[in-house]
Design an enzyme around this catalytic site. Structure first.
Site, PDB file in Angstrom:
ATOM      1  N   HIS A 210       0.852  -1.179   0.000  1.00 32.15           N
ATOM      2  CA  HIS A 210       0.000   0.000   0.000  1.00 32.15           C
ATOM      3  C   HIS A 210       0.893   1.237   0.000  1.00 32.15           C
ATOM      4  O   HIS A 210       2.024   1.205   0.495  1.00 32.15           O
ATOM      5  CB  HIS A 210      -0.886   0.035   1.244  1.00 32.15           C
ATOM      6  CG  HIS A 210      -2.004  -0.946   1.223  1.00 32.15           C
ATOM      7  ND1 HIS A 210      -3.155  -0.777   1.967  1.00 32.15           N
ATOM      8  CD2 HIS A 210      -2.169  -2.115   0.558  1.00 32.15           C
ATOM      9  CE1 HIS A 210      -3.973  -1.791   1.758  1.00 32.15           C
ATOM     10  NE2 HIS A 210      -3.392  -2.625   0.908  1.00 32.15           N
TER      11      HIS A 210
ATOM     12  N   CYS B 273      -6.202   2.191   5.757  1.00 27.05           N
ATOM     13  CA  CYS B 273      -6.887   0.969   6.174  1.00 27.05           C
ATOM     14  C   CYS B 273      -6.312   0.519   7.524  1.00 27.05           C
ATOM     15  O   CYS B 273      -5.412   1.159   8.068  1.00 27.05           O
ATOM     16  CB  CYS B 273      -6.697  -0.122   5.122  1.00 27.05           C
ATOM     17  SG  CYS B 273      -4.995  -0.744   5.021  1.00 27.05           S
TER      18      CYS B 273
ATOM     19  N   GLU C 216       0.943   3.906   1.808  1.00 29.96           N
ATOM     20  CA  GLU C 216       1.402   4.333   3.125  1.00 29.96           C
ATOM     21  C   GLU C 216       2.553   3.465   3.624  1.00 29.96           C
ATOM     22  O   GLU C 216       3.552   3.975   4.147  1.00 29.96           O
ATOM     23  CB  GLU C 216       0.270   4.275   4.151  1.00 29.96           C
ATOM     24  CG  GLU C 216      -0.939   5.116   3.819  1.00 29.96           C
ATOM     25  CD  GLU C 216      -2.023   4.312   3.100  1.00 29.96           C
ATOM     26  OE1 GLU C 216      -1.728   3.605   2.116  1.00 29.96           O
ATOM     27  OE2 GLU C 216      -3.192   4.405   3.523  1.00 29.96           O
TER      28      GLU C 216
ATOM     29  N   CYS D 221      -2.460  -0.108   7.361  1.00 30.77           N
ATOM     30  CA  CYS D 221      -1.677   1.118   7.241  1.00 30.77           C
ATOM     31  C   CYS D 221      -1.777   1.973   8.498  1.00 30.77           C
ATOM     32  O   CYS D 221      -0.794   2.572   8.933  1.00 30.77           O
ATOM     33  CB  CYS D 221      -2.112   1.900   6.009  1.00 30.77           C
ATOM     34  SG  CYS D 221      -1.774   0.991   4.485  1.00 30.77           S
TER      35      CYS D 221
END
Length: 192
Positions: free
Chosen positions: A97, A127, A99, A130
């Site tokens: 992801h 999410c 992040e 993250c």
């Protein structure tokens, strides 16, 4: 001479005093006012940095990834430590992801896993994975654009980052360029 794209670099307008007259490129606190409405002293300062995150989000599109982009700022609020965009499809890594990638790169740039004083700016609400990563990294602040009503963990579905049971709770600033961030995601999913 080539430059390392992952090396820390100052944002445009860096080095300005917080009392300087803000210009269109001034990052962080003291940045520009919203061109379409009243001044928002909480969100407006983060607009230029969110623009960089949106550029990163667009970089995810050629790889077929969901367009989410992230930027990690150094404690001075003016130096970009790292950037990232979703790379799950491109790499086959479920943890890739934006992040997480930006946090990993920031930790590598600083030479330590703790990122106190740093700010994570991301186009979509983090999410659970993250949010957990930014709490573990001891990031001081998370700034995000669009809310994620289906999987967000910074205030919409869950609020992991401000859970009082945890040993670290970063400040949360939501809704920076929210419409632009949401539109990029909506356009992506409409073509799917």
């Amino acid at each position: 001479m080539t430059t390392d794209p992952t090396a820390p670099r100052p944002l445009p307008g860096a080095g300005r005093s917080r009392t300087d007259t803000p210009g269109p490129d001034t990052p962080g606190p003291g940045g520009p006012a919203s061109p379409t409405g009243p001044v928002d002293p909480v969100r407006d300062p983060w607009r230029p940095v969110m623009g960089l995150a949106l550029d990163q989000a667009r970089a995810a599109l050629p790889g077929g990834d969901v367009p989410v982009g992230a930027v990690v700022l150094a404690p001075d609020g003016a130096t970009v430590l790292s950037v990232g965009h979703n790379e799950r499809e491109a790499t086959g890594d479920p943890t890739a992801h934006a992040e997480v990638l930006a946090l990993r790169r920031a930790a590598a740039a600083r030479g330590e896993w703790r990122l106190p004083g740093c700010t994570l700016v991301v186009t979509l609400e983090p999410c659970v994975m993250c949010a957990g990563a930014l709490v573990q990294a001891r990031v001081d602040r998370v700034v995000y654009g669009a809310r994620d009503e289906k999987a967000g963990a910074a205030g919409s579905l869950w609020d992991l980052v401000r859970d009082r049971r945890l040993n670290h709770r970063p400040e949360v600033v939501e809704g920076v360029l929210a419409d632009d961030c949401a539109r990029l995601l909506t356009d992506f999913f409409r073509t799917r």
